[in-house]
Each structure stands twice: as structure tokens, then as C-alpha cells.
Design a protein around this motif. Structure first.
Motif, PDB file in Angstrom:
ATOM      1  N   VAL A  16     166.733  77.196  51.306  1.00 35.86           N
ATOM      2  CA  VAL A  16     167.780  77.904  52.044  1.00 35.86           C
ATOM      3  C   VAL A  16     167.746  77.426  53.491  1.00 35.86           C
ATOM      4  O   VAL A  16     166.694  77.430  54.126  1.00 35.86           O
ATOM      5  CB  VAL A  16     167.578  79.433  51.982  1.00 35.86           C
ATOM      6  CG1 VAL A  16     168.646  80.144  52.804  1.00 35.86           C
ATOM      7  CG2 VAL A  16     167.592  79.915  50.540  1.00 35.86           C
ATOM      8  N   GLU A  17     168.892  76.995  53.991  1.00 37.84           N
ATOM      9  CA  GLU A  17     169.025  76.615  55.400  1.00 37.84           C
ATOM     10  C   GLU A  17     169.658  77.795  56.124  1.00 37.84           C
ATOM     11  O   GLU A  17     170.795  78.148  55.836  1.00 37.84           O
ATOM     12  CB  GLU A  17     169.914  75.385  55.544  1.00 37.84           C
ATOM     13  CG  GLU A  17     169.381  74.148  54.869  1.00 37.84           C
ATOM     14  CD  GLU A  17     170.378  72.999  54.907  1.00 37.84           C
ATOM     15  OE1 GLU A  17     171.267  73.003  55.785  1.00 37.84           O
ATOM     16  OE2 GLU A  17     170.265  72.115  54.052  1.00 37.84           O
ATOM     17  N   ALA A  18     168.915  78.401  57.040  1.00 40.94           N
ATOM     18  CA  ALA A  18     169.409  79.566  57.764  1.00 40.94           C
ATOM     19  C   ALA A  18     169.606  79.220  59.226  1.00 40.94           C
ATOM     20  O   ALA A  18     168.791  78.513  59.822  1.00 40.94           O
ATOM     21  CB  ALA A  18     168.432  80.723  57.626  1.00 40.94           C
ATOM     22  N   LYS A  19     170.706  79.703  59.798  1.00 41.16           N
ATOM     23  CA  LYS A  19     170.972  79.515  61.230  1.00 41.16           C
ATOM     24  C   LYS A  19     171.893  80.624  61.696  1.00 41.16           C
ATOM     25  O   LYS A  19     172.198  81.543  60.938  1.00 41.16           O
ATOM     26  CB  LYS A  19     171.569  78.139  61.489  1.00 41.16           C
ATOM     27  CG  LYS A  19     172.835  77.842  60.720  1.00 41.16           C
ATOM     28  CD  LYS A  19     173.287  76.415  60.950  1.00 41.16           C
ATOM     29  CE  LYS A  19     174.502  76.098  60.094  1.00 41.16           C
ATOM     30  NZ  LYS A  19     174.942  74.728  60.252  1.00 41.16           N
ATOM     31  N   LYS A  20     172.324  80.550  62.933  1.00 41.26           N
ATOM     32  CA  LYS A  20     173.243  81.545  63.493  1.00 41.26           C
ATOM     33  C   LYS A  20     174.527  80.836  63.909  1.00 41.26           C
ATOM     34  O   LYS A  20     174.509  79.692  64.337  1.00 41.26           O
ATOM     35  CB  LYS A  20     172.614  82.238  64.701  1.00 41.26           C
ATOM     36  CG  LYS A  20     171.348  82.995  64.341  1.00 41.26           C
ATOM     37  CD  LYS A  20     171.351  84.348  64.989  1.00 41.26           C
ATOM     38  CE  LYS A  20     170.029  85.021  64.657  1.00 41.26           C
ATOM     39  NZ  LYS A  20     170.209  86.242  63.953  1.00 41.26           N
ATOM     40  N   THR A  21     175.647  81.544  63.777  1.00 44.12           N
ATOM     41  CA  THR A  21     176.921  80.995  64.222  1.00 44.12           C
ATOM     42  C   THR A  21     176.958  81.010  65.751  1.00 44.12           C
ATOM     43  O   THR A  21     176.070  81.572  66.397  1.00 44.12           O
ATOM     44  CB  THR A  21     178.101  81.836  63.685  1.00 44.12           C
ATOM     45  OG1 THR A  21     178.014  83.158  64.248  1.00 44.12           O
ATOM     46  CG2 THR A  21     178.104  81.900  62.172  1.00 44.12           C
ATOM     47  N   ALA A  22     177.993  80.440  66.309  1.00 42.46           N
ATOM     48  CA  ALA A  22     178.146  80.420  67.768  1.00 42.46           C
ATOM     49  C   ALA A  22     178.205  81.836  68.339  1.00 42.46           C
ATOM     50  O   ALA A  22     177.769  82.082  69.460  1.00 42.46           O
ATOM     51  CB  ALA A  22     179.399  79.643  68.155  1.00 42.46           C
ATOM     52  N   PRO A  26     174.195  85.636  61.498  1.00 44.59           N
ATOM     53  CA  PRO A  26     173.418  84.826  60.561  1.00 44.59           C
ATOM     54  C   PRO A  26     174.302  84.190  59.481  1.00 44.59           C
ATOM     55  O   PRO A  26     175.249  84.803  58.995  1.00 44.59           O
ATOM     56  CB  PRO A  26     172.457  85.825  59.915  1.00 44.59           C
ATOM     57  CG  PRO A  26     172.488  87.031  60.774  1.00 44.59           C
ATOM     58  CD  PRO A  26     173.818  87.044  61.453  1.00 44.59           C
ATOM     59  N   VAL A  27     173.958  82.946  59.129  1.00 41.54           N
ATOM     60  CA  VAL A  27     174.619  82.232  58.038  1.00 41.54           C
ATOM     61  C   VAL A  27     173.532  81.450  57.299  1.00 41.54           C
ATOM     62  O   VAL A  27     172.582  80.969  57.914  1.00 41.54           O
ATOM     63  CB  VAL A  27     175.754  81.309  58.541  1.00 41.54           C
ATOM     64  CG1 VAL A  27     175.233  80.246  59.480  1.00 41.54           C
ATOM     65  CG2 VAL A  27     176.493  80.673  57.389  1.00 41.54           C
ATOM     66  N   ALA A  28     173.662  81.375  55.979  1.00 43.14           N
ATOM     67  CA  ALA A  28     172.685  80.639  55.180  1.00 43.14           C
ATOM     68  C   ALA A  28     173.418  79.810  54.138  1.00 43.14           C
ATOM     69  O   ALA A  28     174.509  80.169  53.688  1.00 43.14           O
ATOM     70  CB  ALA A  28     171.707  81.598  54.504  1.00 43.14           C
ATOM     71  N   ARG A  29     172.777  78.705  53.766  1.00 46.17           N
ATOM     72  CA  ARG A  29     173.365  77.777  52.804  1.00 46.17           C
ATOM     73  C   ARG A  29     172.279  77.309  51.853  1.00 46.17           C
ATOM     74  O   ARG A  29     171.144  77.080  52.258  1.00 46.17           O
ATOM     75  CB  ARG A  29     173.937  76.587  53.567  1.00 46.17           C
ATOM     76  CG  ARG A  29     174.418  75.443  52.731  1.00 46.17           C
ATOM     77  CD  ARG A  29     174.720  74.231  53.643  1.00 46.17           C
ATOM     78  NE  ARG A  29     175.161  73.105  52.895  1.00 46.17           N
ATOM     79  CZ  ARG A  29     174.362  72.222  52.300  1.00 46.17           C
ATOM     80  NH1 ARG A  29     173.066  72.337  52.386  1.00 46.17           N
ATOM     81  NH2 ARG A  29     174.862  71.214  51.622  1.00 46.17           N
TER      82      ARG A  29
END
Length: 131
Positions: A16-22, A26-29
Motif C-alpha cells: 500500500v502506498e500512502a500519502k496525503k493530498t495537497a 489521506p490517500v492510499a493506492r
């Protein structure tokens, strides 16, 4: 609304690749692999046919929980909105199948899992979403 809702059973094919939007959400792929199994009468048993891959996107609380709960190879059920896109780049045609997840869970037909409810603190000035 004419959205195509799907439920796909498969395995986590990537971490799972997790990051934050601008805007800080939180968003994950992750990639989900699902393999078709067919009965082979000549061999007298089941055999794998072909594998389809989907890119699964999750947002907000689902993204955080996905990142904290899923590792490569785990069996999953994913429910969400299907989006298939086609195009051409440098003379080669491509097709992309993505699912914007509304729910993700472990496939309990293939193992056990343990649920832990997450309590989130809502920052001042931000209203909690309705269930």
C-alpha cells in the motif's frame, strides 16, 4: 448516477502506498490481482487461467486503515466504483482499470483477521462526517 459498482475478490499484489493530498487528506493506492480458476476435466482438477490487475484507490479514513492493515499477498475483498480508461501513448494502446474503494476487507474464507476500531480526533473547526 450511472456508476458501475463492483466487488472484486483477489490478493494484494503490491504494498500500500500512502500519502496525503495537497489539501492534507489521506490517500492510499495498491494493486489487486484476481486470478480466474477453471476446472480442467482432462487433468481432473482446478487450474489457474488468467490474472487481472486493478489499481485500488482509497481516501480519508479508509486510506489510513488500508495502509495500517494490508500487506502484499493478503486475500482481500474490494467494493467500489469501477473506472476503465483506454488510450494511446507513443503508438501503443493501453487500458487501465481502477477501483475507487468504498470498502476493503480481508477474505475470511481464506484466513482469519482481527478488527480494531479506530477512534479519530476531529480537529477544531472541522466537522465530522455523517455515517
Amino acid at each position: 448516477m450511472n456508476e458501475t459498482m463492483v466487488t472484486v475478490v483477489g490478493n494484494a499484489a503490491s504494498a500500500v502506498e500512502a500519502k496525503k493530498t495537497a489539501s492534507g487528506h489521506p490517500v492510499a493506492r495498491l494493486r489487486l490481482a484476481t486470478t480466474v480458476r477453471r476446472y480442467d476435466g482432462e487433468r481432473g482438477g482446478w487450474t489457474d487461467a488468467y490474472t487481472s490487475f486493478y489499481t485500488v484507490w482509497a481516501f480519508r479514513a479508509l486510506a489510513e486503515n488500508l495502509a495500517a492493515s494490508v500487506v502484499v499477498g493478503e486475500p482481500l475483498l474490494v467494493r467500489g466504483r469501477l473506472r476503465v480508461q483506454q488510450g494511446e501513448h507513443e503508438g501503443k494502446r493501453w487500458t487501465s482499470a481502477e477501483i475507487e474503494a468504498t470498502a476493503v476487507g480481508h477474505d475470511l474464507a481464506r484466513g482469519t483477521s482481527s478488527f480494531h476500531r479506530v477512534t479519530r480526533v476531529v480537529p477544531a473547526g472541522e466537522r465530522a462526517a455523517s455515517p
